[in-house]
Design a protein around this motif. Structure first.
Motif, mmCIF file in Angstrom:
data_model
loop_
_atom_site.group_PDB
_atom_site.id
_atom_site.type_symbol
_atom_site.label_atom_id
_atom_site.label_comp_id
_atom_site.label_asym_id
_atom_site.label_seq_id
_atom_site.Cartn_x
_atom_site.Cartn_y
_atom_site.Cartn_z
ATOM 1 N N ALA A 43 -41.287 22.501 -66.781
ATOM 2 C CA ALA A 43 -41.713 23.144 -65.545
ATOM 3 C C ALA A 43 -41.749 24.663 -65.716
ATOM 4 O O ALA A 43 -42.672 25.339 -65.276
ATOM 5 N N LEU A 44 -40.728 25.202 -66.388
ATOM 6 C CA LEU A 44 -40.649 26.637 -66.614
ATOM 7 C C LEU A 44 -41.848 27.096 -67.449
ATOM 8 O O LEU A 44 -42.484 28.100 -67.176
ATOM 9 N N GLY A 45 -42.137 26.279 -68.481
ATOM 10 C CA GLY A 45 -43.278 26.609 -69.337
ATOM 11 C C GLY A 45 -44.552 26.658 -68.538
ATOM 12 O O GLY A 45 -45.319 27.614 -68.635
ATOM 13 N N VAL A 46 -44.713 25.679 -67.674
ATOM 14 C CA VAL A 46 -45.909 25.619 -66.840
ATOM 15 C C VAL A 46 -45.955 26.834 -65.910
ATOM 16 O O VAL A 46 -46.968 27.478 -65.751
ATOM 17 N N ALA A 47 -44.753 27.129 -65.326
ATOM 18 C CA ALA A 47 -44.687 28.243 -64.386
ATOM 19 C C ALA A 47 -45.069 29.545 -65.076
ATOM 20 O O ALA A 47 -45.824 30.355 -64.539
ATOM 21 N N THR A 48 -44.531 29.755 -66.290
ATOM 22 C CA THR A 48 -44.822 30.990 -67.012
ATOM 23 C C THR A 48 -46.321 31.078 -67.306
ATOM 24 O O THR A 48 -46.941 32.124 -67.127
ATOM 25 N N GLU A 49 -46.840 29.956 -67.717
ATOM 26 C CA GLU A 49 -48.265 29.883 -68.021
ATOM 27 C C GLU A 49 -49.069 30.235 -66.770
ATOM 28 O O GLU A 49 -49.994 31.040 -66.797
ATOM 29 N N ALA A 50 -48.646 29.630 -65.643
ATOM 30 C CA ALA A 50 -49.363 29.845 -64.399
ATOM 31 C C ALA A 50 -49.322 31.316 -64.013
ATOM 32 O O ALA A 50 -50.304 31.872 -63.539
ATOM 33 N N MET A 51 -48.152 31.970 -64.242
ATOM 34 C CA MET A 51 -47.994 33.371 -63.869
ATOM 35 C C MET A 51 -48.982 34.241 -64.641
ATOM 36 O O MET A 51 -49.564 35.154 -64.096
ATOM 37 N N ALA A 52 -49.100 33.933 -65.934
ATOM 38 C CA ALA A 52 -49.988 34.740 -66.753
ATOM 39 C C ALA A 52 -51.413 34.685 -66.217
ATOM 40 O O ALA A 52 -52.178 35.604 -66.412
ATOM 41 N N GLN A 53 -51.716 33.612 -65.508
ATOM 42 C CA GLN A 53 -53.076 33.477 -64.992
ATOM 43 C C GLN A 53 -53.169 33.845 -63.514
ATOM 44 O O GLN A 53 -54.188 33.610 -62.893
ATOM 45 N N ALA A 54 -52.068 34.357 -62.959
ATOM 46 C CA ALA A 54 -52.075 34.656 -61.527
ATOM 47 C C ALA A 54 -53.198 35.631 -61.202
ATOM 48 O O ALA A 54 -53.561 36.480 -62.012
ATOM 49 N N LYS A 55 -53.705 35.479 -59.999
ATOM 50 C CA LYS A 55 -54.781 36.371 -59.575
ATOM 51 C C LYS A 55 -54.237 37.789 -59.412
ATOM 52 O O LYS A 55 -53.085 37.959 -59.022
ATOM 53 N N PRO A 56 -55.084 38.792 -59.666
ATOM 54 C CA PRO A 56 -54.600 40.172 -59.578
ATOM 55 C C PRO A 56 -53.956 40.513 -58.230
ATOM 56 O O PRO A 56 -52.924 41.168 -58.203
ATOM 57 N N ASP A 57 -54.534 40.034 -57.127
ATOM 58 C CA ASP A 57 -53.944 40.398 -55.834
ATOM 59 C C ASP A 57 -52.558 39.778 -55.670
ATOM 60 O O ASP A 57 -51.676 40.357 -55.038
ATOM 61 N N VAL A 58 -52.340 38.615 -56.288
ATOM 62 C CA VAL A 58 -51.024 37.985 -56.212
ATOM 63 C C VAL A 58 -50.024 38.761 -57.067
ATOM 64 O O VAL A 58 -48.869 38.964 -56.682
ATOM 65 N N LEU A 59 -50.485 39.223 -58.232
ATOM 66 C CA LEU A 59 -49.596 40.020 -59.087
ATOM 67 C C LEU A 59 -49.141 41.288 -58.359
ATOM 68 O O LEU A 59 -47.983 41.689 -58.456
ATOM 69 N N VAL A 60 -50.073 41.913 -57.635
ATOM 70 C CA VAL A 60 -49.711 43.127 -56.899
ATOM 71 C C VAL A 60 -48.675 42.790 -55.835
ATOM 72 O O VAL A 60 -47.666 43.477 -55.675
ATOM 73 N N LYS A 61 -48.902 41.678 -55.117
ATOM 74 C CA LYS A 61 -47.932 41.264 -54.089
ATOM 75 C C LYS A 61 -46.570 41.008 -54.709
ATOM 76 O O LYS A 61 -45.535 41.363 -54.156
ATOM 77 N N GLN A 62 -46.604 40.364 -55.870
ATOM 78 C CA GLN A 62 -45.351 40.030 -56.546
ATOM 79 C C GLN A 62 -44.561 41.298 -56.893
ATOM 80 O O GLN A 62 -43.377 41.406 -56.599
ATOM 81 N N ARG A 63 -45.243 42.274 -57.483
ATOM 82 C CA ARG A 63 -44.489 43.463 -57.902
ATOM 83 C C ARG A 63 -44.036 44.267 -56.697
ATOM 84 O O ARG A 63 -42.950 44.837 -56.695
ATOM 85 N N GLN A 64 -44.885 44.279 -55.647
ATOM 86 C CA GLN A 64 -44.478 45.018 -54.454
ATOM 87 C C GLN A 64 -43.307 44.334 -53.763
ATOM 88 O O GLN A 64 -42.402 45.000 -53.248
ATOM 89 N N ALA A 65 -43.312 43.003 -53.771
ATOM 90 C CA ALA A 65 -42.197 42.275 -53.166
ATOM 91 C C ALA A 65 -40.910 42.574 -53.927
ATOM 92 O O ALA A 65 -39.855 42.815 -53.335
ATOM 93 N N ALA A 66 -40.992 42.580 -55.258
ATOM 94 C CA ALA A 66 -39.799 42.872 -56.055
ATOM 95 C C ALA A 66 -39.301 44.278 -55.745
ATOM 96 O O ALA A 66 -38.103 44.507 -55.559
#
Lengths: 151, 323
Positions: free
Chosen positions: A15-38
């Motif tokens: 599951a972790l492997g899948v999750a990491t893989e999925a993250m690498a493909q996350a959409k740019p707007d989601v990545l921005v939300k993620q870093r701003q949330a952090a």
């Protein structure tokens, strides 16, 4: 039981492997939300630590220890959100965060290292150590906010 | 402390446009501003960070204590102290990178050879008020004398008294490393002719005591405009954009607009909290250039002085951010 654990661990790893893989493909707007949330959460848990370490708020070693541990984890989370693919997204991040990636990464690593040191003294309930270390952490936050974030 | 990464850097400004009546030469020395610098240095807020180099114990002489407060309000420590842990306070060595080259803040402890131990009080007054060395040469305006020149006589005297109490440091000065032709010191005379107008700070009787005190703290001692006012290619201030912030430079993120068009987003308590702690109530930490200003200057000012500065900034004409 052992067999169950083996399966569970294998499943979790998958599951972790899948999750990491999925993250690498996350959409740019989601990545921005993620870093701003952090970053928002880092601010939330940093504020009281800085207030207590600077004497503005009465010192509470338990809260400092808890927050420092949260911060240690949170401090690792924003960085993969600053992916090249997010360049075109609306945020306060300056283009230098991508064009001067080595410098950016160096500060990000220094910030994580200083927060880890804060965690050690905070969990040891070493108030003097926290008061000494919080300034070093603040400087690494500020180092990035000068050149990589718009005013 | 000074945003010398910006194209602004070595030049300095003053808002002759805004304050023209105040900067005319030969204005007789005004009475000290209402809320004079008598605020006790002991009133430092606790927000100061431990690793800021400090000259040992607070001075016993009340004049020197007042002078210590003036030194904090003027942020002398930043440029006159090396950027490393346990550096000797005021012993010089801080590198200021600018588009014109790198300046190194000199030793201003009373050491007779390495510092300013042989200076007279008149030498010191001439340095601050006219930007001249004791030998008559011009200081580069990386030393913000265009702001400091208008200091009150009382503050200047107290500051001098304080500097004499510092432990002398033998740390030798380092020569500036400037590109051609900026290394021609005599050209500073021309720069001063364009951009430097000596004079004294004069409170505006039409403004409240708080706004006048804030004006003095922001523009004279605090020299905020050295970084928050954009400069032209000669390093002179763009007076029409006084305190309106600077756009992103080659290797910095610029500086914030301090006029009401930007500051209206903050209430007074938020601004005061920011100036004391260097962060917002959400824990968002400011950039390290301003962080240093907070440590060395604003966190050490009295609450009354901070609210005066805020009152002054609120009274500025609103200038929109540069597109």
């Amino acid at each position: 039981m052992n067999r169950f654990m083996t399966v569970a661990v294998a499943g979790a790893a998958l599951a972790l492997g899948v999750a990491t893989e999925a993250m690498a493909q996350a959409k740019p707007d989601v990545l921005v939300k993620q870093r701003q949330a952090a970053m928002t959460l880092i601010g939330k848990y940093w504020g009281p630590v800085a207030g207590m370490a600077s004497g503005k708020v009465p010192y509470n070693a338990d809260i400092v220890a808890r927050n420092a541990t949260y911060l240690e984890n949170l401090s690792q989370m924003p960085w993969d959100g600053f992916h090249e693919s997010t360049k075109g997204e609306k945020s306060r991040t300056l283009p230098e965060a991508y064009s001067q990636k080595a410098k950016f990464d160096e500060i990000a690593e220094r910030m994580q290292a200083e927060i880890a040191k804060l965690g050690v003294v905070a969990r040891a309930k070493n108030e003097a150590g926290v008061k000494q270390q919080f300034g070093a952490v603040g400087k690494t936050c500020g180092a990035c906010h000068d050149g990589f974030r718009a005013k | 402390m000074f945003v010398l990464g910006s194209p602004a850097a070595a030049g300095l400004l003053l808002f002759i446009g805004v304050l023209a009546p105040n900067v005319l030469a030969q204005v007789p020395p005004p009475p000290p501003p209402p809320v004079q610098s008598g605020a006790p240095a002991g009133a430092k807020p606790a927000a100061e960070m431990p690793q800021v180099p400090q000259a040992s114990a607070p001075p016993a002489d009340p004049a020197a204590r007042r002078g210590e407060y003036v030194a904090s309000a003027a942020g002398c420590l930043g440029c006159h102290t090396e950027a490393k842990d346990k550096a000797a306070a005021y012993a010089g060595g801080r590198a200021l990178k600018t588009p014109f080259g790198t300046f190194y803040g000199p030793n201003i402890t009373p050491h007779p050879v390495a510092g300013i131990g042989k200076w007279s009080e008149a030498d010191f007054a001439r340095a601050i008020r006219e930007g001249l060395r004791p030998d008559g040469a011009h200081y580069f305006p990386a030393f913000p004398y265009p702001s400091f020149a208008r200091i009150t006589d009382a503050d200047l005297k107290d500051l001098w008294t304080y500097l004499r109490t510092l432990p002398p440091s033998a740390r030798p000065n380092q020569a500036h490393d400037l590109g051609f032709p900026f290394n021609w010191r005599f050209l500073v005379r021309f720069w001063k002719w364009l951009y430097f107008t000596p004079g004294r700070f004069t409170p505006d009787p039409k403004r409240s005591a708080a706004v006048n005190r804030g004006n003095y703290l922001v523009n004279v001692l605090g020299h905020c405009g050295e970084c928050h006012t954009p400069r032209n290619f000669l390093g002179g201030p763009k007076r029409a954009r006084h305190l309106a912030g600077t756009p992103k430079g080659a290797d910095d993120g610029g500086t914030s607009n301090l006029t009401p068009s930007n500051l209206k987003k903050w209430d007074d308590a938020e601004l005061a909290g920011f100036l004391q702690s260097g962060m917002t109530s959400e824990g968002d930490v400011t950039g390290e250039r301003m962080g240093e200003v907070v440590r060395n200057t604003t966190s050490r000012l009295t609450a009354q002085d901070l609210s005066s500065m805020i009152a002054y900034l609120r009274a500025l004409p609103a200038i929109a951010d540069e597109p």
